[in-house]
Design an enzyme around this catalytic site. Structure first.
Site, short mmCIF file in Angstrom:
data_model
loop_
_atom_site.label_atom_id
_atom_site.label_comp_id
_atom_site.label_asym_id
_atom_site.label_seq_id
_atom_site.Cartn_x
_atom_site.Cartn_y
_atom_site.Cartn_z
N PRO A 26 0.91 -1.13 -0.01
CA PRO A 26 0.11 -0.05 0.05
C PRO A 26 0.66 1.38 -0.04
CG PRO A 26 -0.16 -0.88 2.00
CD PRO A 26 0.64 -2.22 1.20
N ASN A 27 0.38 2.26 -0.60
CA ASN A 27 0.87 3.59 -0.70
C ASN A 27 2.01 3.74 -1.63
OD1 ASN A 27 -1.07 4.87 0.80
ND2 ASN A 27 -0.40 3.67 2.42
N ARG A 80 4.33 11.10 -2.13
CA ARG A 80 4.27 10.55 -0.61
C ARG A 80 5.50 10.82 -0.07
NH1 ARG A 80 4.78 4.24 0.95
NH2 ARG A 80 4.25 5.09 2.89
N TYR A 129 11.11 8.98 0.94
CA TYR A 129 11.04 8.04 -0.30
C TYR A 129 11.44 8.52 -1.60
CZ TYR A 129 8.03 5.50 3.27
OH TYR A 129 7.69 4.99 4.34
N ASN A 184 7.97 -5.73 -1.10
CA ASN A 184 7.91 -4.51 -0.24
C ASN A 184 6.50 -4.68 0.22
OD1 ASN A 184 8.00 -2.24 1.04
ND2 ASN A 184 9.01 -1.16 -0.60
N ALA A 244 3.28 -0.96 4.77
CA ALA A 244 2.87 -0.96 5.90
C ALA A 244 2.47 -2.33 6.44
CB ALA A 244 1.70 0.08 6.03
N GLU A 254 12.88 -9.57 1.05
CA GLU A 254 12.06 -8.34 1.49
C GLU A 254 12.78 -7.06 0.98
OE1 GLU A 254 12.22 -8.13 5.83
OE2 GLU A 254 10.51 -6.71 6.00
N HIS A 314 12.78 -2.70 1.41
CA HIS A 314 12.23 -1.20 1.59
C HIS A 314 13.13 -0.41 1.24
CE1 HIS A 314 9.47 -3.51 4.46
NE2 HIS A 314 10.42 -4.12 4.81
N ARG A 347 13.93 4.14 11.68
CA ARG A 347 12.80 4.75 11.95
C ARG A 347 12.08 4.37 13.17
NH1 ARG A 347 9.75 4.72 6.45
NH2 ARG A 347 8.53 6.42 7.48
C1 DQA Z 1 8.48 0.93 3.52
C2 DQA Z 1 8.63 1.10 4.83
C3 DQA Z 1 7.22 1.00 5.56
O1 DQA Z 1 7.43 1.24 6.92
C4 DQA Z 1 6.17 1.95 5.05
O2 DQA Z 1 5.19 1.69 5.63
C5 DQA Z 1 5.94 1.88 3.51
C6 DQA Z 1 7.31 1.78 2.83
C7 DQA Z 1 9.71 1.41 2.51
O3 DQA Z 1 9.72 1.04 1.26
O4 DQA Z 1 10.48 1.95 2.98
O5 DQA Z 1 4.95 2.21 3.03
O6 DQA Z 1 7.91 -0.41 3.03
#
Ligand code: DQA
Length: 144
Positions: A9-10, A17, A22, A73, A76, A97, A99, A106
């Protein structure tokens, strides 16, 4: 070799964002980057993004017997989803995984990763390049 790349998501809001965290590149820039990494290495890429936990679980299940590796990835859902962890364990496909940000530096709630418990490697804090590192790991692993 076929690799499934899943973004949670997002991540479709990249470039809009929180650019301080990011970056300013868009989600389309990310998919272009991943496609090029895979094409340059002769790997087929399926790229999937969803804002919905169940849709991600469905996509992981659909990958059973169809792909050789998963780059995920979960965004959240990383920090909340036992369902995604269980789906990765269910299909037993080598998974990595990724990120974009360094989640270990963080908020505390980002320090736990459920999906990561089913992944062989984690690349966090390398921006787009984390996806390249994950794909290269899976190619190397597949060749062995
Ligand atoms: C994320 C890190 C997560 O904590 C966050 O909720 C994201 C993006 C990253 O790519 O750094 O949406 O996965």
């Amino acid at each position: 070799m076929r690799i499934l790349v899943i973004n949670g998501p997002n991540l479709n809001m990249l470039g809009i964002r929180e650019p301080g965290i990011y970056g300013s590149d868009s989600y389309a820039d990310l998919t272009t980057f991943i496609e090029k990494v895979c094409a340059d290495r002769g790997v087929e890429a399926d790229i999937f993004q969803s804002n919905h936990e169940g849709a991600i679980v469905d996509r992981i299940q659909a990958a059973y017997g169809a792909v050789d590796g998963i780059v995920i990835n979960p965004a959240a859902y990383t920090h909340t989803s036992v369902a995604i962890l269980d789906a990765l364990k269910a299909v037993s496909i080598p998974a990595v995984e990724v990120h974009l940000s360094d989640v270990s530096k963080r908020e505390d709630f980002r320090h736990i990763s459920y999906a990561g418990m089913a992944c062989e490697r984690t690349y966090a804090g390398y921006g787009f390049d984390g996806y390249r590192l994950a794909i290269e790991y899976l190619i190397e692993r597949h060749g062995k």
